[in-house]
Design an enzyme around this catalytic site. Structure first.
Site, PDB file in Angstrom:
ATOM      1  N   HIS A   1       0.860  -1.566   0.101  1.00  0.00           N
ATOM      2  CA  HIS A   1      -0.239  -0.274  -0.192  1.00  0.00           C
ATOM      3  C   HIS A   1       1.129   1.393   0.012  1.00  0.00           C
ATOM      4  O   HIS A   1       1.844   1.123   0.272  1.00  0.00           O
ATOM      5  CB  HIS A   1      -0.863   0.271   1.022  1.00  0.00           C
ATOM      6  CG  HIS A   1      -0.126  -0.683   2.627  1.00  0.00           C
ATOM      7  ND1 HIS A   1       0.608   1.065   2.652  1.00  0.00           N
ATOM      8  CD2 HIS A   1      -0.398  -0.625   3.794  1.00  0.00           C
ATOM      9  CE1 HIS A   1       1.001   0.848   4.206  1.00  0.00           C
ATOM     10  NE2 HIS A   1      -0.261  -0.545   4.344  1.00  0.00           N
TER      11      HIS A   1
ATOM     12  N   HIS B   1       3.710   1.453   2.801  1.00  0.00           N
ATOM     13  CA  HIS B   1       5.233   0.194   1.721  1.00  0.00           C
ATOM     14  C   HIS B   1       5.831   1.473   0.991  1.00  0.00           C
ATOM     15  O   HIS B   1       6.609   1.387   0.670  1.00  0.00           O
ATOM     16  CB  HIS B   1       5.156  -0.575   1.574  1.00  0.00           C
ATOM     17  CG  HIS B   1       3.849  -1.527   2.069  1.00  0.00           C
ATOM     18  ND1 HIS B   1       2.738  -1.997   2.565  1.00  0.00           N
ATOM     19  CD2 HIS B   1       3.562  -1.530   3.624  1.00  0.00           C
ATOM     20  CE1 HIS B   1       2.475  -2.621   3.445  1.00  0.00           C
ATOM     21  NE2 HIS B   1       2.847  -2.141   4.404  1.00  0.00           N
TER      22      HIS B   1
ATOM     23  N   CYS C   1       0.734  -8.135  21.885  1.00  0.00           N
ATOM     24  CA  CYS C   1      -0.136  -7.898  20.249  1.00  0.00           C
ATOM     25  C   CYS C   1      -0.052  -8.473  19.300  1.00  0.00           C
ATOM     26  O   CYS C   1       1.803  -8.214  19.204  1.00  0.00           O
ATOM     27  CB  CYS C   1      -0.081  -6.032  20.143  1.00  0.00           C
ATOM     28  SG  CYS C   1      -0.984  -5.563  18.800  1.00  0.00           S
TER      29      CYS C   1
ATOM     30  N   CYS D   1       1.279  -6.688  16.073  1.00  0.00           N
ATOM     31  CA  CYS D   1       2.733  -6.277  16.411  1.00  0.00           C
ATOM     32  C   CYS D   1       3.730  -6.773  16.107  1.00  0.00           C
ATOM     33  O   CYS D   1       5.047  -6.272  16.646  1.00  0.00           O
ATOM     34  CB  CYS D   1       3.028  -5.005  17.649  1.00  0.00           C
ATOM     35  SG  CYS D   1       2.044  -3.270  17.783  1.00  0.00           S
TER      36      CYS D   1
ATOM     37  N   CYS E   1      -3.748  -1.992  22.369  1.00  0.00           N
ATOM     38  CA  CYS E   1      -2.622  -2.089  21.853  1.00  0.00           C
ATOM     39  C   CYS E   1      -2.036  -0.740  21.336  1.00  0.00           C
ATOM     40  O   CYS E   1      -3.040  -0.230  20.520  1.00  0.00           O
ATOM     41  CB  CYS E   1      -1.970  -2.422  20.546  1.00  0.00           C
ATOM     42  SG  CYS E   1      -0.759  -1.955  19.519  1.00  0.00           S
TER      43      CYS E   1
ATOM     44  N   HIS F   1      -2.888  -0.810  17.561  1.00  0.00           N
ATOM     45  CA  HIS F   1      -3.823  -1.202  16.795  1.00  0.00           C
ATOM     46  C   HIS F   1      -4.803  -0.979  17.294  1.00  0.00           C
ATOM     47  O   HIS F   1      -5.542  -1.298  16.592  1.00  0.00           O
ATOM     48  CB  HIS F   1      -3.293  -2.649  16.258  1.00  0.00           C
ATOM     49  CG  HIS F   1      -1.818  -2.947  15.476  1.00  0.00           C
ATOM     50  ND1 HIS F   1      -0.727  -2.655  16.143  1.00  0.00           N
ATOM     51  CD2 HIS F   1      -2.306  -2.946  14.286  1.00  0.00           C
ATOM     52  CE1 HIS F   1      -0.239  -3.150  14.664  1.00  0.00           C
ATOM     53  NE2 HIS F   1      -0.930  -3.033  14.046  1.00  0.00           N
TER      54      HIS F   1
ATOM     55  N   LYS G   1      -3.766   6.163   9.745  1.00  0.00           N
ATOM     56  CA  LYS G   1      -2.681   5.673   9.639  1.00  0.00           C
ATOM     57  C   LYS G   1      -3.940   4.588   8.545  1.00  0.00           C
ATOM     58  O   LYS G   1      -4.842   4.172   8.932  1.00  0.00           O
ATOM     59  CB  LYS G   1      -2.119   4.617  10.907  1.00  0.00           C
ATOM     60  CG  LYS G   1      -1.014   3.934  10.396  1.00  0.00           C
ATOM     61  CD  LYS G   1      -0.581   3.578  11.023  1.00  0.00           C
ATOM     62  CE  LYS G   1       1.256   2.796  10.606  1.00  0.00           C
ATOM     63  NZ  LYS G   1       1.025   1.627  10.416  1.00  0.00           N
TER      64      LYS G   1
ATOM     65  N   LYS H   1      -7.354  -1.877   7.243  1.00  0.00           N
ATOM     66  CA  LYS H   1      -8.435  -2.059   6.438  1.00  0.00           C
ATOM     67  C   LYS H   1      -9.323  -1.588   7.335  1.00  0.00           C
ATOM     68  O   LYS H   1     -10.436  -2.312   6.507  1.00  0.00           O
ATOM     69  CB  LYS H   1      -7.829  -4.135   6.534  1.00  0.00           C
ATOM     70  CG  LYS H   1      -6.710  -4.435   5.319  1.00  0.00           C
ATOM     71  CD  LYS H   1      -7.143  -6.164   5.482  1.00  0.00           C
ATOM     72  CE  LYS H   1      -5.323  -6.594   5.027  1.00  0.00           C
ATOM     73  NZ  LYS H   1      -5.310  -7.884   5.615  1.00  0.00           N
TER      74      LYS H   1
END
Ligand code: MSP
Length: 502
Positions: free
Chosen positions: A18, A21, A126, A129, A143, A146, A294, A297
């Site tokens: 994505h 990256h 987590c 992570c 977390c 996340h 961030k 999904k």
């Protein structure tokens, strides 16, 4: 001139490539290209992180084996990087044999040094992570990254005695100023070490999807221990000593701010334990956010870079991600921002300059380029832009480097507007103005190649320069006066047709 070894993080194969990256990889690619032009011997590594619970779970959910799952996703990364014109020299997958050999050698070395020991542990984990947390790290029991619940785990595992490395790490950072860029990040690292380091588990008994510990094959290596080792296994640690000695230590680990703890604390300590030199440098980027958040999904805001390059072109996209965010700070991706920068900097500035120069040379100079004057006012601009561009790439600030390069483009457009060669009769005055503009354009083309490689090559060709712009050397070939008279100049189609927001 020397060697320059740089790496991207290796990406988890639980998701398709994505924008985040792509951002990290494009920054790395631009650095690799820049250093090749500096005359360095470059080794540019990227790859995929394929072991661990997260991938095992993704494969389970897809109803397939983890290896088959990884085999289906890993090529999406290498293909995406090919489309984005990423010039990596190697692509490592952690499921490769060369990697297994090196990881086991590293584990054994830390074990032999007495820094890996069996112990009992209970803690909070987590999976997203693949990391442990203590109560204080959590936000409302979740977390902090996340925002999902952590799991309580209790296990007998092998532990890496990170706590023993506090002082050595602090000493190392204080004797290596400038190793981390942007520099403020190092305070965070040092602050974290000073709070006291906890040993971390380097093995899992409940998981099979990983690399077995050489001294106890009933456990597999913890995925981060496995993943970090890619940076040495890819260059021959455990399989090719000579190559390893040639490239290690790495010059820059390009990483995101979310993985600083692993890269700047765990990793140098692991290396010190094994008797290997720590990395020479880290470049830590911020996050590229979408709508202020961030990408994930769950929020449904994942941006696919390949869809954007269909629309705006590879170089339009590369230029945007490199120029729009100050490296180290968070950036916010917007479609309007992408189109806006494309129109202002690429269509109106670089594209327009190339087109204008070729048009006037066609009409007033018989289509043949003319020579620059040694004392042109543009030469002064060029020298300043070159020095500033070099200085900014040196400290891994692509947006500021491009700003400096674009300063020369703007100065050249202004020079043309002041002199209006398109209104003048052909003759020495027009020839002189065009020679200066062509020379500035030649220099710009070399300076912008790292960011927009295909465009740079195309302009290089259109102004009649032979060979590859990538073979030019900085600073030698960006000295004023290198454009020779008499080369055929070609107009061609617009490099960056203007776009409107769809
Ligand atoms: N597999 C680990 C890294 C191991 S390196 C030895 C991992 N993988 S990841 O695929 O989740 O993400 C890799 C890195 O990509 C992130 O840590 C971060 O550096 C970068 N990015 C992911 N999303 C990003 C943004 N939205 N913006 C900028 N960088 C982002 O972590």
């Amino acid at each position: 001139m020397g060697k320059y070894y740089l790496t991207t993080p290796i990406y988890y194969v639980n998701a398709k490539p994505h924008l985040g990256h792509a951002y990290t990889t494009i920054v790395s690619d631009a650095l690799a290209r820049w250093h090749r032009m500096l005359g360095d011997d470059v080794y540019f590594l990227t790859g995929t992180d394929e072991h661990g619970l997260k991938i095992q779970q993704a494969a389970d959910a897809a109803g397939t084996s983890p290896k088959e799952f990884a085999d289906s996703i890993a090529p999406l990364f290498s293909q995406a990087w090919e489309r984005l014109n990423i010039s990596n020299d190697d692509f490592i997958r952690t499921t490769e044999e060369r990697h297994r050999v090196g990881v086991q050698k590293l584990l054994q070395a830390c074990y032999d040094a007495g820094d890996i020991e069996l112990d009992k542990y209970s803690g909070l984990y987590c999976v997203a992570c693949e990391a442990y947390y203590v109560e204080d790290d959590l936000e409302a029991g979740n977390c902090p990254i996340h925002k999902k619940p952590v799991e309580h785990v209790e296990e007998e595992n092998y532990f890496f005695r990170l706590s023993r490395f506090e002082q050595r790490l602090l000493d190392w950072y204080s004797s290596h100023p400038g190793a981390v860029v942007p520099e403020h990040r190092v305070n965070e690292v040092v602050g974290f070490i000073k709070q006291g380091l906890q040993d971390f588990s380097v093995s899992r008994r409940t998981l099979t999807w990983g690399i077995p510990l050489p001294f106890d094959p009933s456990h597999v290596a913890y995925v981060w221990f496995d993943a970090l080792a890619n940076y040495i296994t890819a260059i021959g640690y455990g399989t090719d000593d000579e190559k390893f000695r040639e490239w290690w230590p790495v010059n820059h680990h390009v990483i995101g701010k979310d993985i600083v703890r692993f890269h700047n604390i765990y990793w140098p300590a692991m290396l010190m334990s094994a008797g290997i030199e720590p990395p020479s440098g880290w470049a830590v980027g911020g996050w590229l956010l979408v709508g202020g958040e961030k990408m994930s999904k769950t929020t449904g805001n994942v941006v696919n870079p390949l869809a954007l390059i269909d629309e705006i072109g590879v170089d339009g996209f590369r230029y945007y991600v490199l120029s729009d965010t100050v490296y180290g700070s968070d950036g916010d991706f917007t479609y309007e921002g992408l189109i806006g920068r494309y129109n202002s900097d690429l269509a109106n500035n670089l594209g327009n300059l190339a087109a204008r120069v070729a048009t006037v040379v066609g009409k007033k100079c018989g289509g043949l380029g003319t020579a620059p004057a040694p004392d042109s006012p543009l030469a002064v601009h060029a020298r300043g832009a070159v020095a500033e561009t070099i200085a900014q790439w040196e400290v891994v600030q692509p947006s500021r480097a491009l700003e400096a390069t674009w300063g020369l483009i703007r100065a050249t457009n202004a020079h043309l507007e002041t002199n209006e060669p398109w209104k003048a009769e052909p003759g020495p005055a027009v020839d002189a103005v065009m020679g200066d503009a062509l020379e500035a354009l030649r220099i710009v083309t070399i300076l912008c190649h790292a960011a927009v490689p295909s465009t740079a090559q195309e302009i290089w060709r259109r102004i009649g320069m032979p060979g590859n712009v990538a073979d030019m050397r900085i600073p030698k070939d960006v000295a004023w006066g290198g454009y020779p008279a008499g080369l055929p100049v070609e107009k061609g189609d617009p490099l960056f047709p203007r776009r409107t927001v769809a």
